[in-house]
Design a protein around this motif. Sequence first.
Motif, PDB file in Angstrom:
ATOM      1  N   SER A   5       0.781  -1.219   0.000  1.00  0.00           N
ATOM      2  CA  SER A   5       0.000   0.000   0.000  1.00  0.00           C
ATOM      3  C   SER A   5       0.821   1.281   0.000  1.00  0.00           C
ATOM      4  CB  SER A   5      -0.934   0.009   1.214  1.00  0.00           C
ATOM      5  OG  SER A   5      -0.160  -0.006   2.389  1.00  0.00           O
ATOM      6  N   LYS A   6       2.117   1.203   0.034  1.00  0.00           N
ATOM      7  CA  LYS A   6       2.924   2.416   0.090  1.00  0.00           C
ATOM      8  C   LYS A   6       3.924   2.448  -1.052  1.00  0.00           C
ATOM      9  CE  LYS A   6       0.852   4.005   3.587  1.00  0.00           C
ATOM     10  NZ  LYS A   6      -0.107   5.040   3.391  1.00  0.00           N
ATOM     11  N   SER A   7       4.419   3.634  -1.293  1.00  0.00           N
ATOM     12  CA  SER A   7       5.382   3.843  -2.375  1.00  0.00           C
ATOM     13  C   SER A   7       6.777   3.430  -1.935  1.00  0.00           C
ATOM     14  CB  SER A   7       5.404   5.319  -2.770  1.00  0.00           C
ATOM     15  OG  SER A   7       4.126   5.741  -3.172  1.00  0.00           O
ATOM     16  N   ARG A  22       4.839   1.611  -6.936  1.00  0.00           N
ATOM     17  CA  ARG A  22       3.680   1.455  -6.057  1.00  0.00           C
ATOM     18  C   ARG A  22       2.704   0.465  -6.674  1.00  0.00           C
ATOM     19  NH1 ARG A  22       1.283   5.396  -1.930  1.00  0.00           N
ATOM     20  NH2 ARG A  22      -0.709   4.458  -1.486  1.00  0.00           N
ATOM     21  N   LEU A  23       2.135  -0.389  -5.842  1.00  0.00           N
ATOM     22  CA  LEU A  23       1.078  -1.285  -6.276  1.00  0.00           C
ATOM     23  C   LEU A  23      -0.240  -0.596  -5.943  1.00  0.00           C
ATOM     24  CD1 LEU A  23       0.542  -4.022  -7.561  1.00  0.00           C
ATOM     25  CD2 LEU A  23       0.415  -4.992  -5.263  1.00  0.00           C
ATOM     26  N   LEU A  24      -0.998  -0.270  -6.980  1.00  0.00           N
ATOM     27  CA  LEU A  24      -2.265   0.440  -6.821  1.00  0.00           C
ATOM     28  C   LEU A  24      -3.421  -0.548  -6.805  1.00  0.00           C
ATOM     29  CD1 LEU A  24      -1.464   3.298  -9.332  1.00  0.00           C
ATOM     30  CD2 LEU A  24      -1.503   3.481  -6.836  1.00  0.00           C
ATOM     31  N   ARG A 125      -5.160  -5.226  -9.721  1.00  0.00           N
ATOM     32  CA  ARG A 125      -4.179  -4.257  -9.211  1.00  0.00           C
ATOM     33  C   ARG A 125      -3.223  -3.900 -10.342  1.00  0.00           C
ATOM     34  NH1 ARG A 125      -3.087  -5.865  -3.001  1.00  0.00           N
ATOM     35  NH2 ARG A 125      -5.272  -6.036  -2.461  1.00  0.00           N
ATOM     36  N   THR A 126      -2.537  -2.778 -10.167  1.00  0.00           N
ATOM     37  CA  THR A 126      -1.606  -2.297 -11.186  1.00  0.00           C
ATOM     38  C   THR A 126      -0.334  -1.822 -10.510  1.00  0.00           C
ATOM     39  OG1 THR A 126      -3.452  -1.566 -12.552  1.00  0.00           O
ATOM     40  CG2 THR A 126      -1.282  -0.631 -13.054  1.00  0.00           C
ATOM     41  N   THR A 155       1.006  12.247  -3.086  1.00  0.00           N
ATOM     42  CA  THR A 155       0.165  12.316  -4.282  1.00  0.00           C
ATOM     43  C   THR A 155      -0.340  10.925  -4.649  1.00  0.00           C
ATOM     44  OG1 THR A 155       1.278  14.298  -5.101  1.00  0.00           O
ATOM     45  CG2 THR A 155       0.167  12.935  -6.737  1.00  0.00           C
ATOM     46  N   LEU A 156       0.538   9.934  -4.592  1.00  0.00           N
ATOM     47  CA  LEU A 156       0.110   8.571  -4.912  1.00  0.00           C
ATOM     48  C   LEU A 156      -0.818   7.996  -3.851  1.00  0.00           C
ATOM     49  CD1 LEU A 156       3.294   7.060  -6.574  1.00  0.00           C
ATOM     50  CD2 LEU A 156       1.216   7.951  -7.661  1.00  0.00           C
ATOM     51  N   ASP A 157      -0.678   8.426  -2.598  1.00  0.00           N
ATOM     52  CA  ASP A 157      -1.664   8.046  -1.580  1.00  0.00           C
ATOM     53  C   ASP A 157      -3.038   8.542  -2.006  1.00  0.00           C
ATOM     54  OD1 ASP A 157       0.326   6.933   0.031  1.00  0.00           O
ATOM     55  OD2 ASP A 157       0.389   8.636   1.421  1.00  0.00           O
TER      56      ASP A 157
END
Length: 173
Positions: A5-7, A22-24, A125-126, A155-157
């Motif tokens: 969940s984190k970068s 990051r896994l989105l 997921r990506t 930003t990615l959060d």
Amino acid sequence: MGTESKSVITKNVRSREIVVERLLHAPRPLVWEGLTSPTHIARWWGPRGWTTTVYRMDVRPGGLWHYCMRPDHDESEEVWGRAVYGDVEQPSHLTFVESFSDPDANIVDDNHRTVTVRLLDHGERTELLVRTRFDSAEALEAAARMGMAEGFSMTLDRFDEWLTTHDRKGSAT
């Protein structure tokens, strides 16, 4: 890759790059849509406490993305940016050269960054890989001192939150 969940952020002085992984929590087509739609990117682009207005976003080779970020607490402070797209391969890859700009999209300094974005499909997921290459080691160090990596992580959060609350039928909740 690191935690789910984190970068994961890596700075490489030799190659003058900051790499963010990051896994989105969304399938690749939705991640692509979130990255390339002016309506969607305005909902999450920038660190927490900032609002982004997109003035132009033409996602094609040679197309321009022009935007302004303002902190929510002080609208007089603005950060204008522009990017010119290079490669655009939907839904997996894009590149752009990013610069600070003025409100008319004119470049205001010589500090350009070449950004490569890759989206790797993992079903629902990506994996997002963002490689930002700076013109010089000095520019890389200046960006690191300004907190670019931390800001991009925030930003990615926000992006991951937008992805998980986005109605998969086409409207954001």
